[in-house]
Design a protein around this motif. Sequence first.
Motif, PDB file in Angstrom:
ATOM      1  N   PRO A   3       0.826  -1.207   0.000  1.00  0.00           N
ATOM      2  CA  PRO A   3       0.000   0.000   0.000  1.00  0.00           C
ATOM      3  C   PRO A   3       0.865   1.264   0.000  1.00  0.00           C
ATOM      4  O   PRO A   3       1.991   1.253   0.494  1.00  0.00           O
ATOM      5  CB  PRO A   3      -0.808  -0.100   1.279  1.00  0.00           C
ATOM      6  CG  PRO A   3      -0.297  -1.286   2.022  1.00  0.00           C
ATOM      7  CD  PRO A   3       0.646  -2.039   1.157  1.00  0.00           C
ATOM      8  N   GLU A   4       0.309   2.305  -0.528  1.00  0.00           N
ATOM      9  CA  GLU A   4       1.032   3.571  -0.633  1.00  0.00           C
ATOM     10  C   GLU A   4       1.491   4.084   0.728  1.00  0.00           C
ATOM     11  O   GLU A   4       2.540   4.710   0.844  1.00  0.00           O
ATOM     12  CB  GLU A   4       0.142   4.607  -1.313  1.00  0.00           C
ATOM     13  CG  GLU A   4       0.891   5.820  -1.777  1.00  0.00           C
ATOM     14  CD  GLU A   4       0.051   6.720  -2.643  1.00  0.00           C
ATOM     15  OE1 GLU A   4       0.118   7.947  -2.423  1.00  0.00           O
ATOM     16  OE2 GLU A   4      -0.672   6.212  -3.508  1.00  0.00           O
ATOM     17  N   THR A   5       0.735   3.799   1.768  1.00  0.00           N
ATOM     18  CA  THR A   5       1.097   4.264   3.110  1.00  0.00           C
ATOM     19  C   THR A   5       2.336   3.549   3.652  1.00  0.00           C
ATOM     20  O   THR A   5       2.923   3.988   4.621  1.00  0.00           O
ATOM     21  CB  THR A   5      -0.072   4.059   4.083  1.00  0.00           C
ATOM     22  OG1 THR A   5      -0.443   2.671   4.070  1.00  0.00           O
ATOM     23  CG2 THR A   5      -1.252   4.926   3.693  1.00  0.00           C
ATOM     24  N   SER A   6       2.726   2.450   3.008  1.00  0.00           N
ATOM     25  CA  SER A   6       3.912   1.702   3.443  1.00  0.00           C
ATOM     26  C   SER A   6       5.198   2.230   2.818  1.00  0.00           C
ATOM     27  O   SER A   6       6.283   1.784   3.167  1.00  0.00           O
ATOM     28  CB  SER A   6       3.764   0.228   3.083  1.00  0.00           C
ATOM     29  OG  SER A   6       2.674  -0.323   3.776  1.00  0.00           O
ATOM     30  N   VAL A  43       8.056   4.853   2.340  1.00  0.00           N
ATOM     31  CA  VAL A  43       8.683   5.930   3.101  1.00  0.00           C
ATOM     32  C   VAL A  43       9.816   6.504   2.265  1.00  0.00           C
ATOM     33  O   VAL A  43      10.696   5.775   1.809  1.00  0.00           O
ATOM     34  CB  VAL A  43       9.251   5.411   4.449  1.00  0.00           C
ATOM     35  CG1 VAL A  43       9.981   6.516   5.180  1.00  0.00           C
ATOM     36  CG2 VAL A  43       8.138   4.824   5.297  1.00  0.00           C
TER      37      VAL A  43
END
Length: 105
Positions: free
Chosen positions: A1-4, A6
């Motif tokens: 997912p995009e939130t993963s 960094v």
Amino acid sequence: PETSIVILPDRVRGTDDEATALANYLSTCKLDSLLLVTSWFHTRRVILIFDDKLGRNFPQLILGISSAAEAHDVDSASSLSQYIAYVKVTTQECLKIIYYLLKNL
């Protein structure tokens, strides 16, 4: 997912700096695994450097490396100038690996 995903804020000049920046980041969080994405051409050097920088400080970390094909493939060289460019990039990559190995003797 995009939130993963960094993106590290550190300014880096090369693979060694990237590994150092990642080691600094990992010291502030707790990760079990990490996937590095690089070009297929740089995979050997990435494995060498990141395993050296992260392996001793984060032995529990599972490090995966994913790569994709790119234009530096000798089979895709359709002209002499493309072949010469391939030889140049290959030579540079080999010299970078040798430099890193000698630097850490």
